[in-house]
Design a protein around this motif. Structure first.
Motif, PDB file in Angstrom:
ATOM      1  N   THR A   1       2.343  -8.382  -5.117  1.00 48.91           N
ATOM      2  CA  THR A   1       0.901  -8.534  -5.004  1.00 48.91           C
ATOM      3  C   THR A   1       0.595  -8.772  -3.529  1.00 48.91           C
ATOM      4  OG1 THR A   1       0.894 -10.935  -5.299  1.00 48.91           O
ATOM      5  CG2 THR A   1       0.677  -9.592  -7.309  1.00 48.91           C
ATOM      6  N   ILE A   2      -0.646  -8.539  -3.161  1.00 51.39           N
ATOM      7  CA  ILE A   2      -1.040  -8.785  -1.771  1.00 51.39           C
ATOM      8  C   ILE A   2      -0.810 -10.247  -1.423  1.00 51.39           C
ATOM      9  CG2 ILE A   2      -3.018  -8.829  -0.187  1.00 51.39           C
ATOM     10  CD1 ILE A   2      -4.127  -6.434  -1.842  1.00 51.39           C
ATOM     11  N   SER A   3      -1.179 -11.146  -2.331  1.00 49.44           N
ATOM     12  CA  SER A   3      -1.043 -12.582  -2.036  1.00 49.44           C
ATOM     13  C   SER A   3       0.421 -13.012  -1.929  1.00 49.44           C
ATOM     14  CB  SER A   3      -1.777 -13.422  -3.085  1.00 49.44           C
ATOM     15  OG  SER A   3      -1.271 -13.171  -4.378  1.00 49.44           O
ATOM     16  N   ASP A   4       1.349 -12.284  -2.553  1.00 45.65           N
ATOM     17  CA  ASP A   4       2.779 -12.576  -2.400  1.00 45.65           C
ATOM     18  C   ASP A   4       3.312 -12.019  -1.086  1.00 45.65           C
ATOM     19  OD1 ASP A   4       2.982 -13.790  -4.895  1.00 45.65           O
ATOM     20  OD2 ASP A   4       3.653 -11.949  -5.890  1.00 45.65           O
TER      21      ASP A   4
ATOM     22  N   LEU B   1       5.317   3.489  -4.739  1.00 37.37           N
ATOM     23  CA  LEU B   1       4.892   2.358  -5.563  1.00 37.37           C
ATOM     24  C   LEU B   1       3.859   2.864  -6.564  1.00 37.37           C
ATOM     25  CD1 LEU B   1       4.207  -0.451  -2.897  1.00 37.37           C
ATOM     26  CD2 LEU B   1       6.290  -0.109  -4.251  1.00 37.37           C
ATOM     27  N   THR B   2       3.682   2.117  -7.640  1.00 36.62           N
ATOM     28  CA  THR B   2       2.606   2.378  -8.589  1.00 36.62           C
ATOM     29  C   THR B   2       1.825   1.082  -8.748  1.00 36.62           C
ATOM     30  OG1 THR B   2       2.059   3.243 -10.769  1.00 36.62           O
ATOM     31  CG2 THR B   2       4.013   1.873 -10.645  1.00 36.62           C
ATOM     32  N   SER B   3       0.510   1.193  -8.856  1.00 36.31           N
ATOM     33  CA  SER B   3      -0.311  -0.014  -8.976  1.00 36.31           C
ATOM     34  C   SER B   3      -0.699  -0.237 -10.431  1.00 36.31           C
ATOM     35  CB  SER B   3      -1.560   0.084  -8.094  1.00 36.31           C
ATOM     36  OG  SER B   3      -2.403   1.113  -8.538  1.00 36.31           O
ATOM     37  N   HIS B   4      -0.802  -1.504 -10.776  1.00 36.94           N
ATOM     38  CA  HIS B   4      -1.246  -1.900 -12.113  1.00 36.94           C
ATOM     39  C   HIS B   4      -1.990  -3.215 -11.949  1.00 36.94           C
ATOM     40  CE1 HIS B   4       2.435  -4.392 -12.002  1.00 36.94           C
ATOM     41  NE2 HIS B   4       3.003  -3.282 -11.564  1.00 36.94           N
TER      42      HIS B   4
ATOM     43  N   TYR C   1       1.963  -4.246  -7.882  1.00 35.31           N
ATOM     44  CA  TYR C   1       2.562  -2.968  -7.492  1.00 35.31           C
ATOM     45  C   TYR C   1       4.029  -3.001  -7.880  1.00 35.31           C
ATOM     46  CZ  TYR C   1      -1.572  -2.301  -4.564  1.00 35.31           C
ATOM     47  OH  TYR C   1      -2.853  -2.151  -4.111  1.00 35.31           O
ATOM     48  N   SER C   2       4.505  -1.889  -8.455  1.00 37.04           N
ATOM     49  CA  SER C   2       5.910  -1.754  -8.851  1.00 37.04           C
ATOM     50  C   SER C   2       6.513  -0.554  -8.140  1.00 37.04           C
ATOM     51  CB  SER C   2       6.028  -1.523 -10.361  1.00 37.04           C
ATOM     52  OG  SER C   2       5.456  -2.577 -11.078  1.00 37.04           O
ATOM     53  N   ILE C   3       7.811  -0.617  -7.913  1.00 37.50           N
ATOM     54  CA  ILE C   3       8.499   0.507  -7.269  1.00 37.50           C
ATOM     55  C   ILE C   3       8.691   1.629  -8.288  1.00 37.50           C
ATOM     56  CG2 ILE C   3      10.864  -0.268  -7.714  1.00 37.50           C
ATOM     57  CD1 ILE C   3      11.398   0.529  -4.679  1.00 37.50           C
ATOM     58  N   THR C   4       8.605   2.863  -7.810  1.00 38.25           N
ATOM     59  CA  THR C   4       8.819   4.041  -8.658  1.00 38.25           C
ATOM     60  C   THR C   4      10.246   4.556  -8.458  1.00 38.25           C
ATOM     61  OG1 THR C   4       8.126   5.569  -6.933  1.00 38.25           O
ATOM     62  CG2 THR C   4       6.384   4.715  -8.406  1.00 38.25           C
TER      63      THR C   4
END
Length: 101
Positions: A24-27, A57-60, A64-67
């Motif tokens: 996440t952006i905050s992380d 990456l993919t956003s949800h 964000y998760s790695i592809t």
């Protein structure tokens, strides 16, 4: 450090951390600051969106998760960094100045 080079390092850090867990952006902002990068939320979001646009990456929602493509890119980066580190992490020595006879 030049901005373009810093952005490359930030992208590599993001792929590494995405490989470990969702981001996440905050992380990411405090993590990047811990590495010495001075970045605003806006810049972190832009880099995450760039990596998403490149299908690394993919956003949800907020995360964000790695592809699969991101994992392959990260593996290639690791390989190249290993070779690069062998060369560039040697102590820097001054070249002897050519003497004029």
């Amino acid at each position: 450090m030049r901005a373009d080079i810093q952005n490359l390092f930030i992208g590599i850090h993001m792929l590494y951390h995405a490989h470990e867990r969702d981001l996440t952006i905050s992380d990411m902002q405090p993590e990047l600051e811990r590495h010495g990068y001075k970045v605003a939320d806006r810049e972190v979001k832009q880099e995450l969106e760039r990596l998403t646009a490149e299908n690394f990456l993919t956003s949800h929602g907020e995360g964000y998760s790695i592809t699969g493509a991101g994992i392959e890119e990260f593996k290639e980066i690791q390989k190249n960094l290993k070779e690069l580190c062998k060369e560039v992490l040697k102590p820097v020595q001054r070249k002897k100045a050519d003497t004029i006879a």
